[in-house]
Design a protein around this motif. Structure first.
Motif, PDB file in Angstrom:
ATOM      1  N   LEU A 347      73.039  48.472 -14.686  1.00 39.64           N
ATOM      2  CA  LEU A 347      72.861  47.305 -15.550  1.00 39.64           C
ATOM      3  C   LEU A 347      72.751  45.984 -14.781  1.00 39.64           C
ATOM      4  N   LEU A 348      72.527  46.023 -13.460  1.00 41.03           N
ATOM      5  CA  LEU A 348      72.457  44.786 -12.690  1.00 41.03           C
ATOM      6  C   LEU A 348      71.301  43.909 -13.159  1.00 41.03           C
ATOM      7  N   TYR A 349      70.152  44.507 -13.381  1.00 41.74           N
ATOM      8  CA  TYR A 349      68.991  43.725 -13.818  1.00 41.74           C
ATOM      9  C   TYR A 349      69.261  43.082 -15.182  1.00 41.74           C
ATOM     10  N   ALA A 350      69.865  43.840 -16.099  1.00 36.70           N
ATOM     11  CA  ALA A 350      70.184  43.300 -17.422  1.00 36.70           C
ATOM     12  C   ALA A 350      71.191  42.155 -17.313  1.00 36.70           C
ATOM     13  N   LYS A 351      72.160  42.285 -16.426  1.00 41.28           N
ATOM     14  CA  LYS A 351      73.152  41.220 -16.232  1.00 41.28           C
ATOM     15  C   LYS A 351      72.490  39.947 -15.713  1.00 41.28           C
ATOM     16  N   LEU A 352      71.514  40.099 -14.828  1.00 44.74           N
ATOM     17  CA  LEU A 352      70.815  38.938 -14.298  1.00 44.74           C
ATOM     18  C   LEU A 352      70.023  38.224 -15.387  1.00 44.74           C
ATOM     19  N   LEU A 353      69.390  38.978 -16.260  1.00 45.26           N
ATOM     20  CA  LEU A 353      68.625  38.365 -17.344  1.00 45.26           C
ATOM     21  C   LEU A 353      69.549  37.588 -18.284  1.00 45.26           C
ATOM     22  N   LEU A 354      70.744  38.127 -18.543  1.00 43.53           N
ATOM     23  CA  LEU A 354      71.711  37.417 -19.384  1.00 43.53           C
ATOM     24  C   LEU A 354      72.173  36.122 -18.717  1.00 43.53           C
ATOM     25  N   LEU A 355      72.384  36.178 -17.402  1.00 43.93           N
ATOM     26  CA  LEU A 355      72.810  34.979 -16.682  1.00 43.93           C
ATOM     27  C   LEU A 355      71.711  33.918 -16.662  1.00 43.93           C
ATOM     28  N   LEU A 356      70.457  34.345 -16.591  1.00 42.84           N
ATOM     29  CA  LEU A 356      69.351  33.384 -16.650  1.00 42.84           C
ATOM     30  C   LEU A 356      69.293  32.702 -18.015  1.00 42.84           C
ATOM     31  N   THR A 357      69.645  33.449 -19.066  1.00 42.55           N
ATOM     32  CA  THR A 357      69.713  32.841 -20.397  1.00 42.55           C
ATOM     33  C   THR A 357      70.821  31.796 -20.454  1.00 42.55           C
ATOM     34  N   GLU A 358      71.988  32.121 -19.851  1.00 43.54           N
ATOM     35  CA  GLU A 358      73.085  31.152 -19.780  1.00 43.54           C
ATOM     36  C   GLU A 358      72.665  29.920 -18.979  1.00 43.54           C
ATOM     37  N   LEU A 359      71.897  30.154 -17.919  1.00 40.08           N
ATOM     38  CA  LEU A 359      71.461  29.042 -17.078  1.00 40.08           C
ATOM     39  C   LEU A 359      70.550  28.094 -17.850  1.00 40.08           C
ATOM     40  N   GLN A 360      69.730  28.635 -18.738  1.00 39.43           N
ATOM     41  CA  GLN A 360      68.861  27.796 -19.559  1.00 39.43           C
ATOM     42  C   GLN A 360      69.700  26.872 -20.448  1.00 39.43           C
ATOM     43  N   THR A 361      70.775  27.415 -21.026  1.00 34.82           N
ATOM     44  CA  THR A 361      71.676  26.599 -21.851  1.00 34.82           C
ATOM     45  C   THR A 361      72.354  25.527 -21.014  1.00 34.82           C
ATOM     46  N   LEU A 362      72.767  25.896 -19.799  1.00 34.42           N
ATOM     47  CA  LEU A 362      73.402  24.932 -18.905  1.00 34.42           C
ATOM     48  C   LEU A 362      72.446  23.798 -18.539  1.00 34.42           C
ATOM     49  N   LYS A 363      71.167  24.140 -18.349  1.00 34.82           N
ATOM     50  CA  LYS A 363      70.190  23.110 -17.982  1.00 34.82           C
ATOM     51  C   LYS A 363      70.040  22.078 -19.096  1.00 34.82           C
ATOM     52  N   VAL A 364      70.027  22.545 -20.332  1.00 31.32           N
ATOM     53  CA  VAL A 364      69.894  21.623 -21.467  1.00 31.32           C
ATOM     54  C   VAL A 364      71.076  20.662 -21.500  1.00 31.32           C
ATOM     55  N   GLU A 365      72.288  21.208 -21.324  1.00 31.81           N
ATOM     56  CA  GLU A 365      73.473  20.352 -21.352  1.00 31.81           C
ATOM     57  C   GLU A 365      73.522  19.437 -20.130  1.00 31.81           C
ATOM     58  N   ASN A 366      73.098  19.957 -18.983  1.00 35.24           N
ATOM     59  CA  ASN A 366      73.073  19.151 -17.760  1.00 35.24           C
ATOM     60  C   ASN A 366      72.129  17.958 -17.930  1.00 35.24           C
ATOM     61  N   THR A 367      70.947  18.209 -18.471  1.00 34.83           N
ATOM     62  CA  THR A 367      69.981  17.128 -18.692  1.00 34.83           C
ATOM     63  C   THR A 367      70.538  16.087 -19.647  1.00 34.83           C
ATOM     64  N   ARG A 368      71.184  16.562 -20.712  1.00 35.58           N
ATOM     65  CA  ARG A 368      71.762  15.630 -21.679  1.00 35.58           C
ATOM     66  C   ARG A 368      72.803  14.728 -21.023  1.00 35.58           C
ATOM     67  N   GLN A 369      73.638  15.316 -20.158  1.00 36.97           N
ATOM     68  CA  GLN A 369      74.699  14.531 -19.545  1.00 36.97           C
ATOM     69  C   GLN A 369      74.162  13.605 -18.451  1.00 36.97           C
ATOM     70  N   ILE A 370      73.130  14.038 -17.732  1.00 39.17           N
ATOM     71  CA  ILE A 370      72.520  13.155 -16.732  1.00 39.17           C
ATOM     72  C   ILE A 370      71.939  11.920 -17.408  1.00 39.17           C
ATOM     73  N   LEU A 371      71.283  12.137 -18.554  1.00 35.78           N
ATOM     74  CA  LEU A 371      70.731  10.996 -19.293  1.00 35.78           C
ATOM     75  C   LEU A 371      71.847  10.096 -19.817  1.00 35.78           C
ATOM     76  N   HIS A 372      72.991  10.721 -20.112  1.00 37.07           N
ATOM     77  CA  HIS A 372      74.131   9.933 -20.593  1.00 37.07           C
ATOM     78  C   HIS A 372      74.728   9.090 -19.466  1.00 37.07           C
ATOM     79  N   ILE A 373      74.756   9.691 -18.244  1.00 37.53           N
ATOM     80  CA  ILE A 373      75.262   8.947 -17.084  1.00 37.53           C
ATOM     81  C   ILE A 373      74.086   8.134 -16.534  1.00 37.53           C
TER      82      ILE A 373
END
Length: 388
Positions: A347-373
């Motif tokens: 399941l390593l490949y499946a785990k990586l795909l799930l982490l990439l999905t989490e990373l997409q969510t993190l990017k959205v929040e990161n962008t929001r906070q950078i614009l806030h700062i």
């Protein structure tokens, strides 16, 4: 009629049909008892029964005694009647006890055979095209990612502003130098807002973004795209690729990013203005990704998968980018199947795909906070351009 023994498989009460010997092939017989031989064992052509008997006798160190004249006939039918004469016959035909493997050696040989069997069951290795792709990506990564952050020395250092504690302090003893209000370590009473990481984080962001851009430009498929598509791809993926690169220097034991002379924790991010709603999931992401113990090839393939994501509406070469991302994904899957045998690769490949999905969510929040700062984005035009 002889009674079969559980330890002697040849004494089965239901004898197997005799193998038909092809013309011109001579059937091999056991040099000890005359039964059909299975091959050379301990230097002599023997059957499985005599092989097992000889090995057990030597390992256990049993001393057999013949009740007769030590001249009992050893045949397939009578081989179990006198163990002393059977063992004597084993030595007489040339079986060697020095060729008997220890239990540990046998376990190692069985494990090696199991690994070879798994290797045969694994899918075929990478194609030449996939190997070439990995070679190109690793070379681009190694030339453009400074894991020691040695080139980061020209940027601003972290600013640690230290003020005297508001609590009264006893005056220094005579001859003792007075304490400097600006110290290397923070006093526990110093409030976090007097510790500014903003200038440092601004330069760190610029430094890493420049590395990602240089990495992308060394990929032939990226260079072949129109300049506007290149810009769109970089805007959509750079922050995520920075996190993948940052994970290669993450220490899961200390929960810190060790970048040569610099070391960062999520506390540093908080002191730069980032909120826990972003920092806590970010730390969890890096811990999860680091625990997978990815190879360098897998890290660079992940970066390429993120780079070639045709989500931007302004992309013109969408089909080409989509096909190349699929090629990268298949190469990553093949590499995992070939280089991570079970159970490690389960399941390593499946785990990586799930982490990439989490990373997409993190990017959205990161962008929001950078614009806030606002101070952070205004300090680095390149970062401002990436998130625009």
């Amino acid at each position: 009629m002889s009674v079969s023994s559980p330890s002697d498989p040849e004494g089965s009460p239901c004898p197997l049909p005799r193998r038909q010997v092809p013309r011109g092939e001579e059937e091999k017989v056991c040099a000890v008892c005359g039964d059909r031989a299975s091959g050379y064992h301990f230097h002599v052509m023997t059957c499985e029964g005599c092989k097992g008997f000889f090995r057990r006798s030597i390992i256990k160190g049993v001393h057999f005694a013949c009740p007769f004249s030590r001249s009992c006939a050893v045949t397939k039918a009578k081989r179990r009647q006198c163990q002393a004469c059977r063992l004597q016959k084993c030595f007489a035909v040339g079986m060697r006890k020095d060729m008997i493997m220890s239990e540990e050696a046998l376990r190692q040989r069985r494990a090696l055979r199991g690994q070879r069997r798994l290797a045969r069951e694994q899918p075929a290795g990478l194609t030449a095209e996939q190997q070439e792709l990995i070679t190109i990506l690793i070379a681009a990564h190694q030339r453009n990612f400074d894991s020691s952050f040695s080139q980061f020395t020209h940027y601003w250092p972290a600013v640690r502003l230290c003020i005297p504690s508001p609590q009264p302090q006893s005056p220094p003893e005579p001859g003792e130098p007075s304490a400097c209000p600006q110290q290397d370590c923070l006093d526990p009473d110093v409030l976090p807002d007097v510790f500014s990481m903003l200038p440092h984080f601004a330069d760190l962001s610029t430094f890493m973004i420049q590395q990602v851009i240089s990495f992308a430009k060394e990929i032939p498929a990226f260079r072949s795209l129109p300049i506007n598509d290149q810009i769109s791809l970089l805007k959509g993926s750079t922050l995520e690729i920075c996190q993948i690169q940052f994970n290669t220097v993450f220490n899961a034991e200390t929960n810190a990013w060790e970048c040569g002379q610099h070391c960062y924790t999520i506390q540093d991010g908080a002191l730069a203005g980032f909120q826990q709603i972003y920092l806590e999931p970010l730390l969890k992401f890096h811990i999860s990704l680091r625990k997978l113990q990815l190879h360098e090839a897998e890290y660079v393939l992940l970066q390429a998968m993120l780079l070639f994501t045709p989500d931007n509406a302004s992309i013109t070469q969408r089909d080409f980018i989509d096909q190349f991302q699929e090629k990268v994904a298949l190469t990553l899957k093949s590499y995992i199947d070939h280089c991570h045998p079970m159970p490690e690769g389960r399941l390593l490949y499946a785990k990586l795909l799930l982490l990439l999905t989490e990373l997409q969510t993190l990017k959205v929040e990161n962008t929001r906070q950078i614009l806030h700062i606002q101070d952070l984005s205004s300090m680095t035009p390149l970062l401002s351009e990436i998130i625009s």
